[in-house]
Design a protein around this motif. Sequence first.
Motif, PDB file in Angstrom:
ATOM      1  N   LEU A  84       8.610  -5.012   4.659  1.00 31.28           N
ATOM      2  CA  LEU A  84       9.334  -4.514   3.490  1.00 31.28           C
ATOM      3  C   LEU A  84       8.802  -3.130   3.133  1.00 31.28           C
ATOM      4  O   LEU A  84       7.589  -2.937   2.988  1.00 31.28           O
ATOM      5  CB  LEU A  84       9.152  -5.479   2.320  1.00 31.28           C
ATOM      6  CG  LEU A  84       9.945  -5.213   1.043  1.00 31.28           C
ATOM      7  CD1 LEU A  84      11.437  -5.144   1.322  1.00 31.28           C
ATOM      8  CD2 LEU A  84       9.641  -6.302   0.006  1.00 31.28           C
ATOM      9  N   VAL A  85       9.714  -2.181   3.007  1.00 32.49           N
ATOM     10  CA  VAL A  85       9.323  -0.793   2.776  1.00 32.49           C
ATOM     11  C   VAL A  85      10.175  -0.184   1.669  1.00 32.49           C
ATOM     12  O   VAL A  85      11.392  -0.389   1.631  1.00 32.49           O
ATOM     13  CB  VAL A  85       9.496   0.051   4.063  1.00 32.49           C
ATOM     14  CG1 VAL A  85       9.179   1.520   3.790  1.00 32.49           C
ATOM     15  CG2 VAL A  85       8.624  -0.489   5.180  1.00 32.49           C
ATOM     16  N   ILE A  86       9.519   0.543   0.773  1.00 27.32           N
ATOM     17  CA  ILE A  86      10.229   1.410  -0.166  1.00 27.32           C
ATOM     18  C   ILE A  86       9.877   2.831   0.248  1.00 27.32           C
ATOM     19  O   ILE A  86       8.729   3.265   0.127  1.00 27.32           O
ATOM     20  CB  ILE A  86       9.819   1.140  -1.624  1.00 27.32           C
ATOM     21  CG1 ILE A  86      10.160  -0.308  -1.994  1.00 27.32           C
ATOM     22  CG2 ILE A  86      10.525   2.118  -2.564  1.00 27.32           C
ATOM     23  CD1 ILE A  86       9.699  -0.718  -3.381  1.00 27.32           C
ATOM     24  N   LEU A  87      10.859   3.521   0.785  1.00 25.91           N
ATOM     25  CA  LEU A  87      10.616   4.825   1.395  1.00 25.91           C
ATOM     26  C   LEU A  87      10.358   5.908   0.347  1.00 25.91           C
ATOM     27  O   LEU A  87      10.809   5.810  -0.804  1.00 25.91           O
ATOM     28  CB  LEU A  87      11.807   5.205   2.271  1.00 25.91           C
ATOM     29  CG  LEU A  87      12.003   4.274   3.478  1.00 25.91           C
ATOM     30  CD1 LEU A  87      13.429   4.333   3.978  1.00 25.91           C
ATOM     31  CD2 LEU A  87      11.027   4.631   4.585  1.00 25.91           C
ATOM     32  N   LYS A 101       0.885  -1.160   0.000  1.00 27.88           N
ATOM     33  CA  LYS A 101       0.000   0.000   0.000  1.00 27.88           C
ATOM     34  C   LYS A 101       0.921   1.207   0.000  1.00 27.88           C
ATOM     35  O   LYS A 101       1.546   1.528   1.013  1.00 27.88           O
ATOM     36  CB  LYS A 101      -0.898   0.003   1.231  1.00 27.88           C
ATOM     37  CG  LYS A 101      -1.898   1.156   1.236  1.00 27.88           C
ATOM     38  CD  LYS A 101      -2.823   1.075   2.442  1.00 27.88           C
ATOM     39  CE  LYS A 101      -3.836   2.221   2.423  1.00 27.88           C
ATOM     40  NZ  LYS A 101      -4.747   2.156   3.597  1.00 27.88           N
ATOM     41  N   GLY A 102       1.029   1.840  -1.164  1.00 28.13           N
ATOM     42  CA  GLY A 102       2.077   2.836  -1.317  1.00 28.13           C
ATOM     43  C   GLY A 102       3.410   2.111  -1.330  1.00 28.13           C
ATOM     44  O   GLY A 102       3.600   1.147  -2.066  1.00 28.13           O
ATOM     45  N   GLY A 103       4.315   2.521  -0.466  1.00 29.94           N
ATOM     46  CA  GLY A 103       5.604   1.843  -0.388  1.00 29.94           C
ATOM     47  C   GLY A 103       5.723   0.893   0.783  1.00 29.94           C
ATOM     48  O   GLY A 103       6.810   0.373   1.053  1.00 29.94           O
ATOM     49  N   LEU A 159       6.932   3.678  11.709  1.00 28.69           N
ATOM     50  CA  LEU A 159       7.918   4.160  10.742  1.00 28.69           C
ATOM     51  C   LEU A 159       7.459   5.442  10.058  1.00 28.69           C
ATOM     52  O   LEU A 159       6.305   5.550   9.627  1.00 28.69           O
ATOM     53  CB  LEU A 159       8.182   3.091   9.676  1.00 28.69           C
ATOM     54  CG  LEU A 159       9.206   3.474   8.601  1.00 28.69           C
ATOM     55  CD1 LEU A 159      10.613   3.472   9.194  1.00 28.69           C
ATOM     56  CD2 LEU A 159       9.135   2.526   7.417  1.00 28.69           C
ATOM     57  N   ASP A 160       8.372   6.386   9.941  1.00 34.49           N
ATOM     58  CA  ASP A 160       8.143   7.592   9.147  1.00 34.49           C
ATOM     59  C   ASP A 160       8.549   7.274   7.707  1.00 34.49           C
ATOM     60  O   ASP A 160       9.738   7.090   7.426  1.00 34.49           O
ATOM     61  CB  ASP A 160       8.984   8.747   9.696  1.00 34.49           C
ATOM     62  CG  ASP A 160       8.885  10.004   8.843  1.00 34.49           C
ATOM     63  OD1 ASP A 160       8.092  10.019   7.874  1.00 34.49           O
ATOM     64  OD2 ASP A 160       9.617  10.972   9.133  1.00 34.49           O
ATOM     65  N   PRO A 161       7.610   7.194   6.775  1.00 35.42           N
ATOM     66  CA  PRO A 161       7.941   6.785   5.401  1.00 35.42           C
ATOM     67  C   PRO A 161       8.766   7.807   4.628  1.00 35.42           C
ATOM     68  O   PRO A 161       9.239   7.517   3.529  1.00 35.42           O
ATOM     69  CB  PRO A 161       6.562   6.597   4.759  1.00 35.42           C
ATOM     70  CG  PRO A 161       5.653   7.480   5.539  1.00 35.42           C
ATOM     71  CD  PRO A 161       6.166   7.462   6.945  1.00 35.42           C
TER      72      PRO A 161
END
Length: 335
Positions: free
Chosen positions: A97-100, A80-82, A157-159
């Motif tokens: 897993l995050v894509i900032l 959802k988003g990154g 987390l701050d994206p």
Amino acid sequence: MKLSILWIYPILLFFSSCEPSSKSGIDSSLVIDRSIILEMESELTQLDQEIVFLKDQVEFLLANRDSLLKLADVNKYIFKGGLSTNTPQDSDKLSTLVILNSTTDFEKSMETALVTNSMDSFFKHTYEKYSIVAQVYINTVDQVSRVFPAYDVTNLLDPDLDVTNFNFFYEADLKHNPSRGPVWISEVYVDPAGRGWILSLVHPVFEQGDLLGVLGIDITVDDLIKRYLEDLEGDFLIVNNKGDIVGGNASAIEALSFPPLLNHVYRETINADNFRISNFNLFNSKNNEVRMMAKAIILEKKSHYLFQDEFSPEAAYAVPFSLLDWYLIKLDIRS
């Protein structure tokens, strides 16, 4: 003859009063069993080998990027988003897993995420193999963050952050780590999930000679202290080279004129909303003797300090760590 004895007696008193205290020349190694530190660091050193193994796995995947992309499971994570949408309750095999938002090329970042998907199983193995490990992760220059076990990313987390600005990233780069090996970061941080102080081991990952990312293994300091210090007789502290109290007995911390601990537990104090590490720094103590002790042990590298103030402990004995820029301090508290 009696007169000569009376004349000599005050001289003897004078010289005896000038002799140093019997404790002034004491060897701290006789007071603190250094095997405690050796055993603790031996366990931590095993993680050096573990993170090198993880580095080799990541670099193997990156070396085969093109072929792996053709076989990648694009449905392993839903975004959802990154942000990956899986929660800790969904699966014990998936990372968060995050894509900032700080990425400059979302598609390229997604490719890095897909290529490194199989690291989840390696991260899980490391996490389960060592009970002191809090989490295993990799952060990349293209702003991909993979952390195992999964956590509540939406609330924690701050994206918009840039992972390359944090010490768990830049301490492993070529400027700070030209040897390209494992790096222990002595400066601990407070875990947002409430596990107290966290200690990090990091290792750079390269792709075709360029820094691609940094692997990390985080250790729960409280677990280390419980394992090695909790059953020891006496009052102990662990401090870093800045004088910050990393951990210790409540009685030892409170004996040094620091603010009262929440429920007499340092970990609970650390997790409180109003916690400030500056309030638990030896150099910031309201007690001048404590500040003098910090100067003697940390700056002057002395093995002990004898307090003069009757309201302070009687003595402090210190042994430095080898792997970390820390000190184990034992206090003799006046009865």
